[in-house]
Design an enzyme around this catalytic site. Structure first.
Site, PDB file in Angstrom:
ATOM      1  N   GLU A  31     -35.493  14.400 -16.375  1.00 42.59           N
ATOM      2  CA  GLU A  31     -35.167  13.022 -16.708  1.00 42.59           C
ATOM      3  C   GLU A  31     -34.122  12.968 -17.824  1.00 42.59           C
ATOM      4  O   GLU A  31     -34.031  13.874 -18.658  1.00 42.59           O
ATOM      5  CB  GLU A  31     -36.428  12.266 -17.126  1.00 42.59           C
ATOM      6  CG  GLU A  31     -37.421  12.087 -15.986  1.00 42.59           C
ATOM      7  CD  GLU A  31     -38.636  11.269 -16.395  1.00 42.59           C
ATOM      8  OE1 GLU A  31     -38.707  10.834 -17.568  1.00 42.59           O
ATOM      9  OE2 GLU A  31     -39.515  11.065 -15.529  1.00 42.59           O
TER      10      GLU A  31
ATOM     11  N   ARG B 100     -15.431   5.645   1.224  1.00 42.51           N
ATOM     12  CA  ARG B 100     -15.053   6.057   2.575  1.00 42.51           C
ATOM     13  C   ARG B 100     -16.073   5.658   3.641  1.00 42.51           C
ATOM     14  O   ARG B 100     -15.720   5.489   4.797  1.00 42.51           O
ATOM     15  CB  ARG B 100     -14.789   7.571   2.606  1.00 42.51           C
ATOM     16  CG  ARG B 100     -13.470   7.922   1.927  1.00 42.51           C
ATOM     17  CD  ARG B 100     -13.134   9.385   2.073  1.00 42.51           C
ATOM     18  NE  ARG B 100     -13.845  10.203   1.095  1.00 42.51           N
ATOM     19  CZ  ARG B 100     -13.655  11.512   0.951  1.00 42.51           C
ATOM     20  NH1 ARG B 100     -12.797  12.145   1.741  1.00 42.51           N
ATOM     21  NH2 ARG B 100     -14.315  12.180   0.040  1.00 42.51           N
ATOM     22  N   GLN B 101     -17.343   5.516   3.259  1.00 44.04           N
ATOM     23  CA  GLN B 101     -18.345   5.050   4.230  1.00 44.04           C
ATOM     24  C   GLN B 101     -18.330   3.528   4.210  1.00 44.04           C
ATOM     25  O   GLN B 101     -19.142   2.866   3.568  1.00 44.04           O
ATOM     26  CB  GLN B 101     -19.733   5.584   3.878  1.00 44.04           C
ATOM     27  CG  GLN B 101     -20.802   5.287   4.923  1.00 44.04           C
ATOM     28  CD  GLN B 101     -20.724   6.180   6.153  1.00 44.04           C
ATOM     29  OE1 GLN B 101     -20.411   7.348   6.049  1.00 44.04           O
ATOM     30  NE2 GLN B 101     -20.999   5.617   7.327  1.00 44.04           N
TER      31      GLN B 101
ATOM     32  N   LYS C  40      -3.143  11.471  13.218  1.00 45.25           N
ATOM     33  CA  LYS C  40      -4.196  12.477  13.103  1.00 45.25           C
ATOM     34  C   LYS C  40      -5.251  12.244  14.168  1.00 45.25           C
ATOM     35  O   LYS C  40      -5.637  11.111  14.447  1.00 45.25           O
ATOM     36  CB  LYS C  40      -4.840  12.403  11.716  1.00 45.25           C
ATOM     37  CG  LYS C  40      -6.043  13.324  11.525  1.00 45.25           C
ATOM     38  CD  LYS C  40      -6.593  13.246  10.117  1.00 45.25           C
ATOM     39  CE  LYS C  40      -7.224  11.908   9.812  1.00 45.25           C
ATOM     40  NZ  LYS C  40      -7.843  11.888   8.467  1.00 45.25           N
TER      41      LYS C  40
ATOM     42  N   ARG D 119      -9.123  13.595  14.791  1.00 44.02           N
ATOM     43  CA  ARG D 119     -10.213  14.347  14.169  1.00 44.02           C
ATOM     44  C   ARG D 119     -11.309  14.630  15.193  1.00 44.02           C
ATOM     45  O   ARG D 119     -11.787  13.730  15.874  1.00 44.02           O
ATOM     46  CB  ARG D 119     -10.793  13.566  12.989  1.00 44.02           C
ATOM     47  CG  ARG D 119     -11.924  14.291  12.269  1.00 44.02           C
ATOM     48  CD  ARG D 119     -12.491  13.450  11.138  1.00 44.02           C
ATOM     49  NE  ARG D 119     -11.544  13.275  10.050  1.00 44.02           N
ATOM     50  CZ  ARG D 119     -11.350  14.157   9.089  1.00 44.02           C
ATOM     51  NH1 ARG D 119     -12.031  15.294   9.090  1.00 44.02           N
ATOM     52  NH2 ARG D 119     -10.475  13.917   8.128  1.00 44.02           N
TER      53      ARG D 119
ATOM     54  N   GLY E 130      -8.634  19.583   2.629  1.00 47.44           N
ATOM     55  CA  GLY E 130      -7.234  19.940   2.810  1.00 47.44           C
ATOM     56  C   GLY E 130      -6.847  20.249   4.236  1.00 47.44           C
ATOM     57  O   GLY E 130      -5.684  20.584   4.503  1.00 47.44           O
TER      58      GLY E 130
ATOM     59  N   THR F 257      -6.465  18.301   6.963  1.00 47.49           N
ATOM     60  CA  THR F 257      -5.453  17.407   7.531  1.00 47.49           C
ATOM     61  C   THR F 257      -4.069  17.730   6.978  1.00 47.49           C
ATOM     62  O   THR F 257      -3.091  17.844   7.719  1.00 47.49           O
ATOM     63  CB  THR F 257      -5.800  15.941   7.222  1.00 47.49           C
ATOM     64  OG1 THR F 257      -7.056  15.629   7.837  1.00 47.49           O
ATOM     65  CG2 THR F 257      -4.736  15.005   7.763  1.00 47.49           C
TER      66      THR F 257
END
Length: 293
Positions: free
Chosen positions: A38, A94-95, A191, A193, A224, A226
């Site tokens: 804690e 990003r989400q 791109k 993915r 890195g 992409t």
């Protein structure tokens, strides 16, 4: 009374430059963990009737988040008139959509928790992809300090005959702004993915770029993959070895080595995070933003 600034994760030199630059006082506090894990916090500076600012490093947020909240709430209980945060890299952006049924849209929940404990927020180039503005998820005033002017200044000083390249469509907003400020051409690649570490990037369309130095610009460089794919493709098109620039150098795993092995002549980042590649300095920009807050 003057503003008081508490450093919660910035490198000491940058923090002191900012604190001195905006004529603020450096706040003192003690933080440690009890044996059970804690957090213990003790603010040693007098913050009554004063505006407080936390300088926050947004990397590994799950390990730090509760400390930010505890600090903000404690400062308000001790009489601070307001508590803001200067967090150059804003995590959990990003989400921004539920890609699969049941997924948590963490960007919204993170923003709600921050907004409940802080009065305002300053950041640099958050990953606004499906959101048009931070105000869509943050209920407190927010200010974005753009990195494009500093990146453009560095390119003008350091790169001969540049052309700005975006490794994917999400990078277009940074690429377009930087190219406009540099006064040069730009192109955005496409791109595809297949997984977190399996990406392919299109070839440039412009044949007349061959005599230029390609400068790849993106907001976040993490694995890195992409950018490395883009580097390989540019070299295969008989272009010069590219310079790679990231606003936020997360650089997980072997990212730097991967980019160098792919053929990048240099990997550079902004000092939104403390990293040896951070040759592009935004400290003066943050100082001005904080002075005007």
């Amino acid at each position: 009374m003057s503003r008081i600034v508490f450093n919660m994760g910035w490198d000491a030199k940058t923090a002191q430059e900012l604190i001195s630059g905006c004529a603020s006082e450096s706040g003192e506090f003690e933080q440690r963990c009890f044996p059970d894990g804690e957090t213990y916090l003790n603010v040693l500076s007098d913050v009554a009737d004063r505006e407080c600012v936390l300088l926050i490093n947004g990397v590994q947020p799950d390990q730090q988040f509760l400390s930010w909240i505890y600090m903000a709430e404690n400062l308000k209980e001790l009489g601070a008139t307001s508590v803001g945060m200067l967090i150059p890299y804003l995590p959990y952006m990003r989400q921004d959509i539920r890609f699969k049924p049941g997924e948590c849209v963490t960007s919204r929940h993170f923003a709600k928790l921050i907004s409940a404990s802080f009065d305002w927020l300053i950041t640099t180039d958050p990953h606004l992809h499906r959101y048009d503005a931070l105000s869509e998820i943050y209920s407190i005033p927010t200010r974005i300090v753009p990195a494009a002017p500093a990146i453009a200044r560095w390119i003008k000083q350091s790169v001969d005959n540049p052309v700005i390249i975006g490794p994917d469509i999400e990078s277009q907003q940074w690429v377009q702004d930087v190219a406009s400020l540099v006064g040069c051409s730009y192109e955005v690649l496409l791109k595809e993915r297949s997984g977190d570490r399996d990406v392919s990037v299109s070839l440039p369309k412009r044949a007349d770029f061959k005599g230029f130095t390609p400068v790849l610009v993106d907001d976040i460089i993490s694995t890195g993959r992409t950018m490395a794919n883009a580097v390989v493709n540019l070299i295969q098109c008989d272009m010069k070895a590219p310079v790679c620039i990231g606003v936020h150098p997360l650089f997980s795993d072997d990212c730097i080595a991967l980019l160098k092995e792919s053929g990048a002549q240099q990997v550079v980042s902004c000092n939104t995070l403390n990293h040896p590649s951070a040759l592009i300095q935004l400290t003066e920009d943050w100082t001005e933003a904080l002075s005007n807050q």
